[in-house]
Design a protein around this motif. Structure first.
Motif, PDB file in Angstrom:
ATOM      1  N   PRO A 213       0.831  -1.205   0.000  1.00  0.00           N
ATOM      2  CA  PRO A 213       0.000   0.000   0.000  1.00  0.00           C
ATOM      3  C   PRO A 213       0.863   1.252   0.000  1.00  0.00           C
ATOM      4  CG  PRO A 213      -0.623  -1.508   1.772  1.00  0.00           C
ATOM      5  CD  PRO A 213       0.659  -2.002   1.218  1.00  0.00           C
ATOM      6  N   VAL A 215       1.151   5.477   0.858  1.00  0.00           N
ATOM      7  CA  VAL A 215       0.664   6.730   1.446  1.00  0.00           C
ATOM      8  C   VAL A 215       1.444   7.848   0.755  1.00  0.00           C
ATOM      9  CG1 VAL A 215       0.536   8.135   3.536  1.00  0.00           C
ATOM     10  CG2 VAL A 215       0.125   5.675   3.671  1.00  0.00           C
ATOM     11  N   ASP A 248      -8.909   5.177  -2.279  1.00  0.00           N
ATOM     12  CA  ASP A 248      -8.516   4.563  -1.007  1.00  0.00           C
ATOM     13  C   ASP A 248      -7.067   4.881  -0.631  1.00  0.00           C
ATOM     14  OD1 ASP A 248      -7.256   3.127  -2.942  1.00  0.00           O
ATOM     15  OD2 ASP A 248      -8.231   1.212  -2.515  1.00  0.00           O
ATOM     16  N   THR A 249      -6.457   5.899  -1.297  1.00  0.00           N
ATOM     17  CA  THR A 249      -5.082   6.294  -0.970  1.00  0.00           C
ATOM     18  C   THR A 249      -5.104   7.548  -0.098  1.00  0.00           C
ATOM     19  OG1 THR A 249      -4.297   5.405  -3.088  1.00  0.00           O
ATOM     20  CG2 THR A 249      -2.823   6.899  -1.932  1.00  0.00           C
ATOM     21  N   THR A 272      -3.536   3.192   7.392  1.00  0.00           N
ATOM     22  CA  THR A 272      -3.435   2.413   6.148  1.00  0.00           C
ATOM     23  C   THR A 272      -3.051   0.971   6.467  1.00  0.00           C
ATOM     24  OG1 THR A 272      -2.810   4.376   4.881  1.00  0.00           O
ATOM     25  CG2 THR A 272      -2.266   2.248   3.907  1.00  0.00           C
ATOM     26  N   SER A 276      -5.459  -2.127   5.450  1.00  0.00           N
ATOM     27  CA  SER A 276      -5.065  -2.944   4.299  1.00  0.00           C
ATOM     28  C   SER A 276      -4.319  -4.218   4.649  1.00  0.00           C
ATOM     29  CB  SER A 276      -4.175  -2.126   3.353  1.00  0.00           C
ATOM     30  OG  SER A 276      -4.745  -0.888   3.062  1.00  0.00           O
TER      31      SER A 276
END
Length: 613
Positions: A213, A215, A248-249, A272, A276
């Motif tokens: 993921p 950020v 979703d970021t 996050t 995730s």
């Protein structure tokens, strides 16, 4: 099925059977797999035009050539698979948490910071350390160990985050790719005034390839011309849609220079991770993990920063890190404090290894020193064979010089020494990716951590190599030895500079391309006979200038009568001259060539090297 082959020797035919071999295998290894005599395989290779000894490590291509000839299907075992098989032979499972669900406990996320050069990655890492409680707690000296842990309060709960302190850089592609394997979350730093740049996309692709993921930290919001909204729009094209746009970021606007919104960024990382990822590990098993950074310390010997991924590492444990092993004598955190144990997601500096492991090597704790030594030695032998195979044909000094002159090989040999294994690997990776055409090869004969030593100079002397010192110098008598032997030792502290200079050197080794440049033409008006010099042409220079010792061709009625002649003599009246310019008369001697007639034209030219684009 047996079928006759070389010299009447019966060789087994594969009929499409599969043979599994590791990188750098020899013909003897192949022969064992198919129950054949190694000498007969050497004969097969000779028939195929390849001179290979039975015990020499050969390249994947050579093994495939042999397999095709013998009608076998070759499978080259990947390094990861080979390592797994090696550990299985010692009844060790790497990469798996022992026990069931009840044995797993939550662990901190591991974060890598990526992004374009000059967008503030290093400044952000510094800002996080300065504003953080954990870094402020200790009275010890803060030191760079390649990773550190910070603390952040999220929803009233104290949460820890581990940062791998290897900020992205296009020349550190190898480190970044390896770092992503040990990373749970990537922070992508994008400058609000610059927006998305080429390296931003490269870093983004690395993170996506590692399936982690992301950020986004939109940095430099305090700078004139900053436009965080533009950054959000640009990244949407690459599949990163901000939460406020329905994606979703998580995007956080920060200023690393002023320390703005750093806590909000840490909170975004934790949230996050919770949303995730299932970050859990078993802290009770033998420790396993990855080496982040390693170097040779003058007082401590080989030291390595390791990130524990599962289990707990304790002082006194016997560990294997890549092809290094040893008993853990001491462990230090990033503040220089001694620690007794390190649990999952904890980075520590380990002392007690036999040699310096590579960045990205995995580590594991084993029960006995003997087991550790055997695993390390087998890994080292495997890597050595793979390197020999990758180097291809190894020339002795005598025939290397002949091969260069014959144009069979054009090589630049290098020895790379650096202050840390990550830097050395990154520099080697960047140099091997240089694109300077098919004519020139680059070979890294040796790479290592620490000062340039006399043995490095010995190797360079014997193989006509250039030594590169990255943030290190020559130790002791090595410098005098280099000067005495005429070895070129180059020192760098900036990776770009090293790459640019080596690229220039490689391009200089390319075979020069020449083009013909016309110098001048002369018309023969008279012919003088000389018993000593033969025929001398009395000429009038029609264009350009005619120079002594240049090439010439003879034209008669517009047709070329003779090529590759030499202007061996030029005279004006009774004086020898070096050139005759347009409109002047003089005498030209074409050496042994005497077939000249009045009205013939002598066209002179020279071959000049074409500059490469």
């Amino acid at each position: 099925m047996q079928a006759p082959s070389v010299g009447g020797v019966m060789l087994p035919r594969g009929n499409g059977q599969s043979v599994r071999l590791s990188r750098g295998a020899s013909l003897t290894d192949f022969a064992e797999k198919i129950n054949a005599n190694p000498a007969s395989l050497v004969a097969v290779m000779m028939n195929l035009g390849e001179m290979v000894t039975a015990t020499q490590s050969v390249s994947d291509d050579t093994l495939r050539l042999l397999a095709d000839e013998m009608n076998y299907v070759l499978e080259i075992v990947s390094p990861e698979e080979e390592d797994r098989e090696l550990l299985e032979s010692f009844d060790i499972e790497f990469g798996e948490d022992e026990g069931g669900e009840e044995a797993l406990v939550s662990r901190p996320p591991v974060v890598t910071v990526m992004g374009h050069v000059d967008h503030g990655k290093t400044r952000l890492l510094d800002a996080i350390r300065k504003t953080n409680v954990v870094a402020g707690e200790a009275g010890g000296i803060t030191q760079h160990i390649g990773a550190y842990q910070v603390s952040s309060e999220v929803n009233g709960e104290d949460r820890r985050i581990t940062f791998i302190d290897t900020p992205g850089h296009e020349a550190f592609t190898a480190m970044r790719a390896r770092g992503a394997k040990s990373t749970d979350i990537a922070i992508l730093v994008v400058a609000a005034n610059d927006g998305v740049m080429p390296q931003t996309i490269e870093a983004l692709n690395h993170a996506k390839a590692a399936d982690v993921p992301i950020v986004v930290a939109v940095n430099k919001i305090d700078v004139e011309g900053a436009d965080p909204t533009k950054v959000r729009g640009q990244l949407t094209e690459f599949g990163l849609v901000a939460e406020e746009y329905g994606g979703d970021t998580m995007f956080v606007d920060i200023s690393a220079k002023q320390g703005l919104n750093i806590e909000s960024l840490l909170e975004a990382v934790v949230l996050t991770a919770d949303a995730s990822l299932d970050l859990r590990a078993n802290p009770e098993q033998d420790a396993q993990g990855i080496a982040i950074e390693s170097h040779l310390d003058r007082g401590r010997g080989a030291v390595s920063t390791v990130l524990v991924q599962r289990g707990t590492l304790r002082i006194g444990d016997t560990m294997v890190v890549g092809d290094a092993y040893g008993r853990v004598r001491a462990m230090l955190d990033d503040n220089g404090n001694n620690v007794e144990e390190a649990g999952p997601s904890t980075p520590v500096l380990v002392l007690g290894l036999t040699n310096v492991p590579g960045a990205g090597d995995n580590f594991l704790v084993v029960d006995e020193d003997r087991t550790a030594r055997q695993i390390a030695e087998k890994r080292a032998a495997r890597e050595r064979n793979a390197n020999f195979a990758r180097k291809g044909v190894r020339f002795s000094l005598e025939n290397l010089d002949e091969a260069l002159k014959a144009g069979l090989v054009q090589e630049l040999n290098l020895i790379i020494k650096g202050d840390a294994s990550g830097s050395v690997e990154a520099l080697e990776s960047s140099l091997l990716q240089l694109d300077v055409g098919d004519e020139v090869d680059i070979r890294v004969l040796h790479r290592g951590v620490g000062a340039v030593t006399e043995s490095d100079i010995d190797l360079a002397t014997g193989s006509d190599a250039i030594v590169i010192g990255f943030n290190v110098r020559a130790a002791g008598r090595a410098q005098q030895m280099a000067e005495r032997e005429g070895v070129d030792v180059r020192y760098y502290s900036v990776i770009y500079q090293a790459i640019e200079e080596i690229e220039a050197a490689l391009k200089g080794m390319l075979k020069p391309e020449y083009e013909e440049v016309e110098l001048g033409t002369a018309e023969i008006r008279e012919i003088f006979r000389s018993s000593k010099l033969g025929n001398i042409a009395g000429v009038l220079v029609r264009s350009g200038e005619v120079k002594r010792n240049t090439k010439a061709r003879l034209l008669r009625d517009g047709k070329v009568i003779a090529e590759n002649l030499n202007i061996s003599g030029l005279r004006r009246f009774k004086d020898d001259v070096t050139e005759i310019r347009e409109g002047f008369e003089g005498g030209i001697n074409l050496g042994n060539f005497n077939d000249i007639k009045i009205d013939d034209v002598i066209a002179t030219y020279e071959m000049r090297e074409k500059p490469r684009g």
